[in-house]
Design an enzyme around this catalytic site. Structure first.
Site, PDB file in Angstrom:
ATOM      1  N   ASN A   1       0.867  -1.178   0.000  1.00  0.00           N
ATOM      2  CA  ASN A   1       0.000   0.000   0.000  1.00  0.00           C
ATOM      3  C   ASN A   1       0.903   1.227   0.000  1.00  0.00           C
ATOM      4  O   ASN A   1       1.511   1.552   1.017  1.00  0.00           O
ATOM      5  CB  ASN A   1      -0.900  -0.023   1.249  1.00  0.00           C
TER       6      ASN A   1
ATOM      7  N   SER B   1       3.954  -1.899  10.314  1.00  0.00           N
ATOM      8  CA  SER B   1       5.409  -1.961  10.498  1.00  0.00           C
ATOM      9  C   SER B   1       5.987  -3.341  10.184  1.00  0.00           C
ATOM     10  O   SER B   1       6.942  -3.777  10.835  1.00  0.00           O
ATOM     11  CB  SER B   1       5.802  -1.500  11.907  1.00  0.00           C
TER      12      SER B   1
ATOM     13  N   LYS C   1       0.097   4.269  -0.284  1.00  0.00           N
ATOM     14  CA  LYS C   1      -0.541   5.448   0.314  1.00  0.00           C
ATOM     15  C   LYS C   1      -0.315   6.667  -0.594  1.00  0.00           C
ATOM     16  O   LYS C   1      -0.303   6.508  -1.817  1.00  0.00           O
ATOM     17  CB  LYS C   1      -0.026   5.665   1.747  1.00  0.00           C
TER      18      LYS C   1
ATOM     19  N   GLU D   1      -4.826  -4.797  10.707  1.00  0.00           N
ATOM     20  CA  GLU D   1      -3.813  -3.766  10.870  1.00  0.00           C
ATOM     21  C   GLU D   1      -4.056  -3.020  12.181  1.00  0.00           C
ATOM     22  O   GLU D   1      -4.889  -2.092  12.230  1.00  0.00           O
ATOM     23  CB  GLU D   1      -3.863  -2.769   9.703  1.00  0.00           C
TER      24      GLU D   1
ATOM     25  N   GLU E   1      -6.756   4.540   8.013  1.00  0.00           N
ATOM     26  CA  GLU E   1      -6.594   5.959   7.671  1.00  0.00           C
ATOM     27  C   GLU E   1      -7.876   6.518   7.045  1.00  0.00           C
ATOM     28  O   GLU E   1      -8.203   7.690   7.217  1.00  0.00           O
ATOM     29  CB  GLU E   1      -5.372   6.134   6.753  1.00  0.00           C
TER      30      GLU E   1
ATOM     31  N   GLY F   1       3.008   2.496  10.686  1.00  0.00           N
ATOM     32  CA  GLY F   1       3.958   3.599  10.506  1.00  0.00           C
ATOM     33  C   GLY F   1       4.694   3.986  11.773  1.00  0.00           C
ATOM     34  O   GLY F   1       5.344   5.029  11.817  1.00  0.00           O
TER      35      GLY F   1
ATOM     36  N   HIS G   1      -9.460   0.858   5.283  1.00  0.00           N
ATOM     37  CA  HIS G   1      -8.148   1.094   5.899  1.00  0.00           C
ATOM     38  C   HIS G   1      -8.340   2.065   7.070  1.00  0.00           C
ATOM     39  O   HIS G   1      -9.166   2.983   6.992  1.00  0.00           O
ATOM     40  CB  HIS G   1      -7.173   1.673   4.871  1.00  0.00           C
TER      41      HIS G   1
HETATM   42  P1  13P Z   1       3.358   0.488   7.568  1.00  0.00           P
HETATM   43  O1  13P Z   1       3.884  -0.809   6.994  1.00  0.00           O
HETATM   44  O2  13P Z   1       4.076   1.692   7.021  1.00  0.00           O
HETATM   45  O3  13P Z   1       3.294   0.447   9.056  1.00  0.00           O
HETATM   46  O4  13P Z   1       1.848   0.641   7.038  1.00  0.00           O
HETATM   47  C1  13P Z   1       0.979  -0.419   7.145  1.00  0.00           C
HETATM   48  C2  13P Z   1      -0.257  -0.095   6.395  1.00  0.00           C
HETATM   49  O5  13P Z   1      -1.019   0.767   6.784  1.00  0.00           O
HETATM   50  C3  13P Z   1      -0.525  -0.828   5.150  1.00  0.00           C
HETATM   51  O6  13P Z   1      -1.825  -0.615   4.694  1.00  0.00           O
END
Ligand code: 13P
Length: 251
Positions: free
Chosen positions: A10, A214, A12, A168, A98, A174, A96
């Site tokens: 992803n 992560s 983003k 997640e 976010e 992150g 997701h």
């Molecule tokens: P990270 O791997 O940067 O922690 O992000 C995970 C994520 O949100 C994948 O959709």
């Protein structure tokens, strides 16, 4: 039962058009495990280019990070599932954290989005996960089960049989703090049990559940060795060809 192994990236809101093209070319040049399905979620403007580039190799697919809950019409700035399908994508990320937390997407909207995804013969990658406060107060199982039930109950066994799920934990996204293999396994097992209660054992044992948060080339092997972890949904580490390919080869 052997389930599909999947590693998805992803991206983003990262990469320029040329960086995205380079990243895909670099990844395609690697020798990666043919038994692993690879999915790329680039930003919308790059989907057509990324899809066309990936189409030359088997096992590599593209997907969108989001889609509209509506079919078409006067919804400025929105992108429909049929548009996503028309540029060669096969998957769409739905729910997701976010999108849930920053854009306040509700369960009802997620249901409508998945309905659009299914209508256009795309596969939803449906994401769930608890906030740090929910884990600290020991409400993580309840939170995730609620997220699953409120959405999945609107779909049939046959439809859900085609879904991919992603766990997640928001506190791991992150942050550099990953769920331990024990934490990941117990939540993935809980998710499978929840799917079994809603549908049948056959759906629960078939559905791939990816871990995200992560996940990197150092911890992927340990996480992927857990019985109910079928792969990863990778953020930061999917932006570097070397890291992403090492993760793909971690099973
Ligand atoms: P990270 O791997 O940067 O922690 O992000 C995970 C994520 O949100 C994948 O959709």
């Amino acid at each position: 039962m052997s389930r599909k192994k999947i590693v998805a990236g992803n991206w983003k809101m990262n990469t320029s058009f040329s960086e995205a093209a380079d990243l895909v070319e670099q990844i395609l040049a690697y020798d990666t495990d043919a038994n692993v399905t690879k999915i790329f979620f680039p930003p919308f403007p790059y989907l057509k280019n990324v899809s066309d580039t990936l189409a030359v190799k088997t096992g590599y697919y593209s997907g969108a990070q989001n889609c509209s809950e509506y079919e078409h019409g006067a919804f400025t700035g929105e992108v429909s599932a049929s548009m996503i399908s028309s540029v060669g994508c096969k998957f769409v990320l739905i729910g997701h954290s976010e999108r849930r937390n920053y854009f306040k997407e509700t369960n009802a909207q997620l249901v409508s989005k998945i309905q659009q995804v299914i209508k256009n013969n795309l596969v939803p990658v449906f994401c769930v996960g608890e906030l740090l406060a929910e884990r600290k107060s020991n409400n993580h199982f309840e939170t995730v089960n609620h997220q699953l039930k409120e959405v999945l109950r609107h779909f049939t066994k046959e439809e859900v049989n085609n879904f991919i799920l992603a766990y997640e934990p928001v506190w791991a996204i992150g942050t550099g703090e990953t769920a331990s293999p024990l934490q990941a396994q117990e939540m993935h097992s809980n998710i499978r049990t929840c799917v079994k209660e809603l549908f049948k054992e056959q759906v629960a044992s078939h559905i791939p559940i990816l871990y995200g948060g992560s996940c990197n080339e150092k911890n992927a092997a340990e996480l992927f060795s857990c019985e109910d972890v079928d792969g990863g949904l990778i953020g930061g580490a999917s932006l570097k060809a070397d890291s992403f390919c090492k993760i793909i080869n971690s099973f």
